[in-house]
Design a protein around this motif. Structure first.
Motif, PDB file in Angstrom:
ATOM      1  N   ILE A   1      11.594  -4.099  89.802  1.00  0.00           N
ATOM      2  CA  ILE A   1      11.780  -3.405  88.523  1.00  0.00           C
ATOM      3  C   ILE A   1      10.942  -4.063  87.431  1.00  0.00           C
ATOM      4  O   ILE A   1      10.383  -3.379  86.562  1.00  0.00           O
ATOM      5  CB  ILE A   1      13.271  -3.381  88.130  1.00  0.00           C
ATOM      6  CG1 ILE A   1      14.081  -2.586  89.163  1.00  0.00           C
ATOM      7  CG2 ILE A   1      13.447  -2.748  86.747  1.00  0.00           C
ATOM      8  CD1 ILE A   1      15.572  -2.537  88.879  1.00  0.00           C
TER       9      ILE A   1
ATOM     10  N   ALA B   1      15.540   2.107  92.908  1.00  0.00           N
ATOM     11  CA  ALA B   1      15.589   1.033  91.917  1.00  0.00           C
ATOM     12  C   ALA B   1      15.615   1.584  90.494  1.00  0.00           C
ATOM     13  O   ALA B   1      16.300   1.055  89.620  1.00  0.00           O
ATOM     14  CB  ALA B   1      14.391   0.105  92.106  1.00  0.00           C
ATOM     15  N   VAL B   2      14.883   2.666  90.264  1.00  0.00           N
ATOM     16  CA  VAL B   2      14.784   3.268  88.928  1.00  0.00           C
ATOM     17  C   VAL B   2      16.125   3.820  88.461  1.00  0.00           C
ATOM     18  O   VAL B   2      16.417   3.833  87.252  1.00  0.00           O
ATOM     19  CB  VAL B   2      13.706   4.373  88.932  1.00  0.00           C
ATOM     20  CG1 VAL B   2      13.788   5.221  87.675  1.00  0.00           C
ATOM     21  CG2 VAL B   2      12.326   3.758  89.047  1.00  0.00           C
TER      22      VAL B   2
ATOM     23  N   ILE C   1      17.124  -6.418  83.823  1.00  0.00           N
ATOM     24  CA  ILE C   1      15.962  -5.965  84.596  1.00  0.00           C
ATOM     25  C   ILE C   1      15.356  -7.106  85.406  1.00  0.00           C
ATOM     26  O   ILE C   1      14.946  -6.914  86.555  1.00  0.00           O
ATOM     27  CB  ILE C   1      14.905  -5.368  83.644  1.00  0.00           C
ATOM     28  CG1 ILE C   1      15.380  -4.019  83.103  1.00  0.00           C
ATOM     29  CG2 ILE C   1      13.554  -5.193  84.344  1.00  0.00           C
ATOM     30  CD1 ILE C   1      14.510  -3.469  81.988  1.00  0.00           C
TER      31      ILE C   1
END
Length: 218
Positions: free
Chosen positions: A18, A56-57, A12
């Motif tokens: 993020i 991004a998720v 991450i």
């Protein structure tokens, strides 16, 4: 499990967006929509748009819970606690942004549930005490806030009075708690079903809120 969490965080941490996203989710106790996250990130001077965030998720969606209203929360509490610890250096900035967000949305349910909590974490005890008064309690009744939420906020206010060491404030909040306790005791003795009352009087949203907190994360 810490080793696994460390592996996840290493992955991450390669993406600054993020990191901020997951750190904000960890600080909140509400499911959070993409638009709310974008608003919070803007308050943190992190530039992004909903599409960029959704993209991004996708890379770590397995770590998140997704509600029916398309809102996000961290899936496992152990990972949430791990993230809070790893991003402790961001906590003050995030709490300040959350306080600002709640001030921008004073009438929302999540503001009522969380505003005092974040003020307390920032040690802004007097701000809590200035806000917690007879008018606040009256507004809580008029808004049919759940008893548990009122009690939770009164406890934070009382603890704030203890932290300030001001006897006058301690006594004042104690009287508010006594008033609240007397009323709730009378409700319990009368076996009054407030959710049914609200439903019968056409206050459907308040009736639902009295038995279900919507999108709160346990």
């Amino acid at each position: 499990i810490d080793l696994y969490h460390s592996f996840l965080y290493e992955y991450i941490s390669r993406n600054n967006l993020i990191v901020w996203f997951i750190a904000v989710l960890a600080q909140r106790k509400e499911y959070t929509t993409t638009s709310t996250i974008v608003e919070l990130l803007t308050l943190l001077d992190i530039s992004c748009d909903p599409n960029q965030l959704e993209e991004a998720v996708k890379t770590f969606k397995h770590l998140l819970k997704l509600s029916d209203s398309n809102s996000y929360a961290i899936f496992h509490n152990s990972f949430r606690e791990f993230i809070i610890d790893k991003t402790r250096h961001l906590n003050d900035k995030i709490n300040k942004a959350l306080i600002c967000y709640y001030q921008n949305h004073p009438s929302s349910d999540e503001t009522y549930r969380n505003f005092y909590r974040h003020l307390f974490e920032m040690e802004r005890y007097q701000k809590i005490l200035d806000n917690c008064n007879d008018a606040w309690l009256k507004q809580s009744w008029e808004s049919f806030r759940p008893f548990k939420e009122i009690d939770f906020n009164l406890d934070i206010a009382w603890e704030s009075a203890i932290q300030t060491g001001v006897l006058r404030e301690f006594v004042r909040i104690a009287f508010l708690k006594q008033e609240f306790g007397t009323i709730t005791h009378n409700f319990d003795r009368a076996d009054f079903q407030i959710s049914k009352f609200l439903l019968n009087t056409g206050r459907y949203q308040d009736a639902i809120r009295s038995v279900w907190d919507g999108e709160k994360v346990n």
